[in-house]
Scaffold this motif. Structure first.
Motif, PDB file in Angstrom:
ATOM      1  N   GLU A 181      -2.645  -8.223  12.225  1.00  0.00           N
ATOM      2  CA  GLU A 181      -3.256  -7.181  12.876  1.00  0.00           C
ATOM      3  C   GLU A 181      -4.609  -7.024  12.290  1.00  0.00           C
ATOM      4  O   GLU A 181      -5.580  -5.931  12.542  1.00  0.00           O
ATOM      5  N   ASP A 195      -9.104  -4.917   7.245  1.00  0.00           N
ATOM      6  CA  ASP A 195      -8.286  -5.114   5.966  1.00  0.00           C
ATOM      7  C   ASP A 195      -8.984  -4.297   4.808  1.00  0.00           C
ATOM      8  O   ASP A 195     -10.216  -4.694   4.602  1.00  0.00           O
ATOM      9  N   SER A 196      -8.466  -3.248   4.475  1.00  0.00           N
ATOM     10  CA  SER A 196      -9.368  -2.543   3.355  1.00  0.00           C
ATOM     11  C   SER A 196      -8.440  -2.900   1.971  1.00  0.00           C
ATOM     12  O   SER A 196      -9.056  -2.503   0.923  1.00  0.00           O
ATOM     13  N   THR A 246       6.798  -4.630   3.569  1.00  0.00           N
ATOM     14  CA  THR A 246       7.638  -4.230   2.673  1.00  0.00           C
ATOM     15  C   THR A 246       8.951  -3.545   3.630  1.00  0.00           C
ATOM     16  O   THR A 246       9.939  -3.462   2.810  1.00  0.00           O
ATOM     17  N   MET A 247       8.726  -3.023   4.651  1.00  0.00           N
ATOM     18  CA  MET A 247       9.600  -2.369   5.330  1.00  0.00           C
ATOM     19  C   MET A 247      10.524  -3.345   6.202  1.00  0.00           C
ATOM     20  O   MET A 247      10.676  -4.414   5.944  1.00  0.00           O
ATOM     21  N   GLY A 294       2.032  -1.268   3.267  1.00  0.00           N
ATOM     22  CA  GLY A 294       0.853  -1.541   3.978  1.00  0.00           C
ATOM     23  C   GLY A 294      -0.097  -0.480   4.182  1.00  0.00           C
ATOM     24  O   GLY A 294      -1.266  -0.592   4.195  1.00  0.00           O
TER      25      GLY A 294
HETATM   26  N1  LIG Z   1      11.679   2.993  10.603  1.00  0.00           N
HETATM   27  C1  LIG Z   1      10.719   3.332   9.592  1.00  0.00           C
HETATM   28  N2  LIG Z   1       9.404   2.992   9.524  1.00  0.00           N
HETATM   29  C2  LIG Z   1       8.749   2.986   8.545  1.00  0.00           C
HETATM   30  C3  LIG Z   1       9.049   3.749   7.611  1.00  0.00           C
HETATM   31  C4  LIG Z   1      10.478   4.145   7.411  1.00  0.00           C
HETATM   32  O1  LIG Z   1      10.934   4.849   6.468  1.00  0.00           O
HETATM   33  N3  LIG Z   1      11.382   3.844   8.522  1.00  0.00           N
HETATM   34  N4  LIG Z   1       8.319   3.792   6.323  1.00  0.00           N
HETATM   35  C5  LIG Z   1       6.851   3.955   6.613  1.00  0.00           C
HETATM   36  C6  LIG Z   1       6.243   3.906   5.423  1.00  0.00           C
HETATM   37  S1  LIG Z   1       6.441   5.277   4.516  1.00  0.00           S
HETATM   38  C7  LIG Z   1       5.455   2.836   5.067  1.00  0.00           C
HETATM   39  S2  LIG Z   1       4.429   2.911   3.686  1.00  0.00           S
HETATM   40  C8  LIG Z   1       5.300   1.685   5.903  1.00  0.00           C
HETATM   41  C9  LIG Z   1       5.511   0.506   5.303  1.00  0.00           C
HETATM   42  O2  LIG Z   1       5.269  -0.508   5.790  1.00  0.00           O
HETATM   43  P1  LIG Z   1       5.221  -2.060   5.372  1.00  0.00           P
HETATM   44  O3  LIG Z   1       4.765  -2.197   3.789  1.00  0.00           O
HETATM   45  O4  LIG Z   1       5.960  -2.928   6.027  1.00  0.00           O
HETATM   46  O5  LIG Z   1       3.388  -2.298   6.051  1.00  0.00           O
HETATM   47  P2  LIG Z   1       3.133  -2.794   7.411  1.00  0.00           P
HETATM   48  O6  LIG Z   1       4.175  -2.712   8.589  1.00  0.00           O
HETATM   49  O7  LIG Z   1       2.603  -4.087   7.421  1.00  0.00           O
HETATM   50  O8  LIG Z   1       1.944  -1.948   7.661  1.00  0.00           O
HETATM   51  C10 LIG Z   1       1.778  -0.401   7.724  1.00  0.00           C
HETATM   52  C11 LIG Z   1       0.619   0.031   8.078  1.00  0.00           C
HETATM   53  O9  LIG Z   1      -0.716  -0.303   7.286  1.00  0.00           O
HETATM   54  C12 LIG Z   1      -1.476  -1.179   7.714  1.00  0.00           C
HETATM   55  N5  LIG Z   1      -2.055  -1.956   6.897  1.00  0.00           N
HETATM   56  C13 LIG Z   1      -1.125  -3.033   6.569  1.00  0.00           C
HETATM   57  N6  LIG Z   1      -2.098  -3.744   5.727  1.00  0.00           N
HETATM   58  C14 LIG Z   1      -3.167  -3.585   5.889  1.00  0.00           C
HETATM   59  C15 LIG Z   1      -4.561  -3.724   5.001  1.00  0.00           C
HETATM   60  N7  LIG Z   1      -4.674  -4.611   4.240  1.00  0.00           N
HETATM   61  N8  LIG Z   1      -5.612  -2.779   5.523  1.00  0.00           N
HETATM   62  C16 LIG Z   1      -5.640  -1.819   6.324  1.00  0.00           C
HETATM   63  N9  LIG Z   1      -4.224  -1.462   6.776  1.00  0.00           N
HETATM   64  C17 LIG Z   1      -3.220  -2.327   6.572  1.00  0.00           C
HETATM   65  C18 LIG Z   1      -0.832  -1.466   9.051  1.00  0.00           C
HETATM   66  O10 LIG Z   1      -1.824  -2.017  10.159  1.00  0.00           O
HETATM   67  C19 LIG Z   1      -0.003  -0.523   9.477  1.00  0.00           C
HETATM   68  O11 LIG Z   1      -0.675   0.618  10.210  1.00  0.00           O
HETATM   69  O12 LIG Z   1       6.182   1.536   6.927  1.00  0.00           O
HETATM   70  C20 LIG Z   1       6.241   2.935   7.687  1.00  0.00           C
HETATM   71  N10 LIG Z   1       7.476   2.598   8.631  1.00  0.00           N
END
Ligand SMILES: Nc1nc2c(c(=O)[nH]1)N[C@H]1C(S)=C(S)[C@@H](COP(=O)(O)OP(=O)(O)OC[C@H]3O[C@@H](n4cnc5c(N)ncnc54)[C@H](O)[C@@H]3O)O[C@H]1N2
Ligand code: MOO
Length: 390
Positions: A181, A195-196, A246-247, A294
């Motif tokens: 995305e 991407d930040s 990571t999730m 993320g």
């Molecule tokens: N069912 C559940 N869902 C989630 C939980 C949970 O406990 N149960 N925890 C939330 C938490 S806390 C976090 S932190 C995130 C971690 O998610 P991921 O590491 O798997 O990251 P993504 O799903 O890939 O992305 C999350 C979010 O961040 C945005 N993102 C990702 N990379 C970038 C970037 N380089 N620059 C800007 N934004 C970025 C992405 O678009 C998503 O909006 O999981 C929750 N979910």
């Protein structure tokens, strides 16, 4: 899912893993050694000063005064950078600050205290010079092994005769950004976001002591692409920081990719909010992979919590100390988790502190540390975790 590690324990575990794997100690030019720790004691190569050195501009004199000016014998004056002839009783010669004091000198009269008449000088003569070895004797230990190499340490090392320092080189680090995305230019639109992390995280890692190359990605959300990107990054890095995935969402492949390349967890989730899905893993050949969540602020919290301590360890430094901040308002806790709450220098919470946001972070002094099962009360002084490069 494994039990999240308490935040303070996670910091120490990441640091200890880095320290055990610290980069080999080598002789490094000052510019590369700065920010590491001395891998051996710093000793003086010569006496410091190496010779008696005048501390003032004045007249060096020997014997009883008034003293006869001897310009011819000394070429007018004793200047810094020369080796002067010996001074005989009754003689006076002009001397500059920093010049080697002639043998036989019994006192120096400051210029502003000197009377000069008919080729004779008079005035109060005193031992206005620094003795050889006054600061250090040749071979003396100046600093212990383990001392952080700061700018003053480099100045002292140069003064003591060194050109290099035994230290631990900056670990090579690559950032790998996961996410279909993500956009690398233009504005967020049509379900896609800029991407930040790719542009931001390498600067934080550099500030924390790494040699960070350009970010890799955004990497496609398939397991094959994740594994390929990890392998590419590991080829020329000691540490790879991934972002996102990571999730356990439908396209979160980090855990499966780690299993595929045979990496083992050092830390798998931390009891901290935001940021708990962060992780640290190690490959079979001893390289590290840090999984940054993320959500952008959560990714920064993973840098603060795991990556900065790991990098300190890899460079032979102690665990980074936490600062402190006095809270100007109540800050809630997060149950059994540590709460890292964005605050400014005055201890006020910042707005826009959601884990998906960077606006609060960009104005913050750091994260106030609200321990598990507690809350931060107005007026209380709590630990402050600062962001490298902020
Ligand atoms: N069912 C559940 N869902 C989630 C939980 C949970 O406990 N149960 N925890 C939330 C938490 S806390 C976090 S932190 C995130 C971690 O998610 P991921 O590491 O798997 O990251 P993504 O799903 O890939 O992305 C999350 C979010 O961040 C945005 N993102 C990702 N990379 C970038 C970037 N380089 N620059 C800007 N934004 C970025 C992405 O678009 C998503 O909006 O999981 C929750 N979910
Ligand atoms: O822990 Mo998530 O990192 O709250 O946003």
């Amino acid at each position: 899912m494994t039990t999240p590690l308490p935040w303070a324990v996670a910091r120490e575990t990441a640091w200890a893993a880095g320290y055990a794997a610290r980069t080999p100690a080598v002789e490094l030019p000052f510019g590369e050694a700065v920010g590491s720790a001395l891998a051996a004691p710093l000793v003086a190569v010569s006496d410091l000063p190496a010779f008696p050195t005048s501390a003032v501009d004045g007249w060096a004199v020997a014997g009883e005064g008034p003293w006869r000016v001897e310009p011819a014998q000394f070429g007018g004056a004793v200047l810094a950078g020369q080796v002067p002839e010996a001074l005989k009783p009754g003689q006076a010669v002009k001397i500059a600050t920093g010049a080697q004091v002639p043998e036989g000198t019994e006192g120096i009269i400051r210029l502003e205290h000197t009377e000069l008449e008919d080729g004779l000088v008079n005035g109060p003569a005193a031992r206005e010079w620094r003795e050889a070895g006054e600061e250090a004797a040749q071979g003396e230990e100046l600093l212990a092994a383990g001392t952080p190499i700061s700018a003053p340490v480099i100045g002292l090392a140069a003064a003591a005769g060194h050109a290099t320092l035994p230290a631990h080189a900056r670990p090579a680090v690559r950032v790998v950004v996961f996410g279909d995305e993500l956009l690398t230019s233009g504005v967020s639109r049509d379900g896609r976001v800029r991407d930040s992390l790719g542009p931001m995280v390498p600067h934080m890692l550099t500030a924390a002591g790494a040699a960070a190359g350009p970010s890799i990605g955004p990497v496609e959300d398939t397991l094959e692409a994740h594994v390929a990107a990890l392998r590419e990054a590991l080829a020329d890095a000691d540490l790879v920081c991934t972002t996102g995935g990571t999730m356990v969402g439908p396209v979160d492949h980090l855990h499966a990719a780690l299993a595929e390349i045979g990496a083992e967890y050092v830390i798998n989730t931390v009891a901290v909010r935001p940021g708990f899905p962060m992780l640290l893993a190690r490959t079979e050949d001893g390289k590290f992979i840090a999984g940054l969540p993320g959500n952008p602020q959560s990714a920064v919290i993973a840098v603060v919590s795991l990556v900065a301590p790991l990098l300190a360890g890899l460079r032979g430094l102690p665990l980074p100390e936490l600062g402190s901040v006095t809270l100007a308002e109540d800050v809630p806790g997060r149950g059994g988790f540590t709460h890292l709450a964005l605050v400014d220098r005055a201890g006020h919470r910042l707005g826009h502190h959601g884990s998906a946001m960077l606006r609060g972070l960009a104005n913050a002094a750091g994260f106030a540390v609200i321990g598990p099962d507690s809350a931060g009360a107005e007026g209380a002084t709590v630990e402050l975790a600062t962001v490298p490069g902020a």
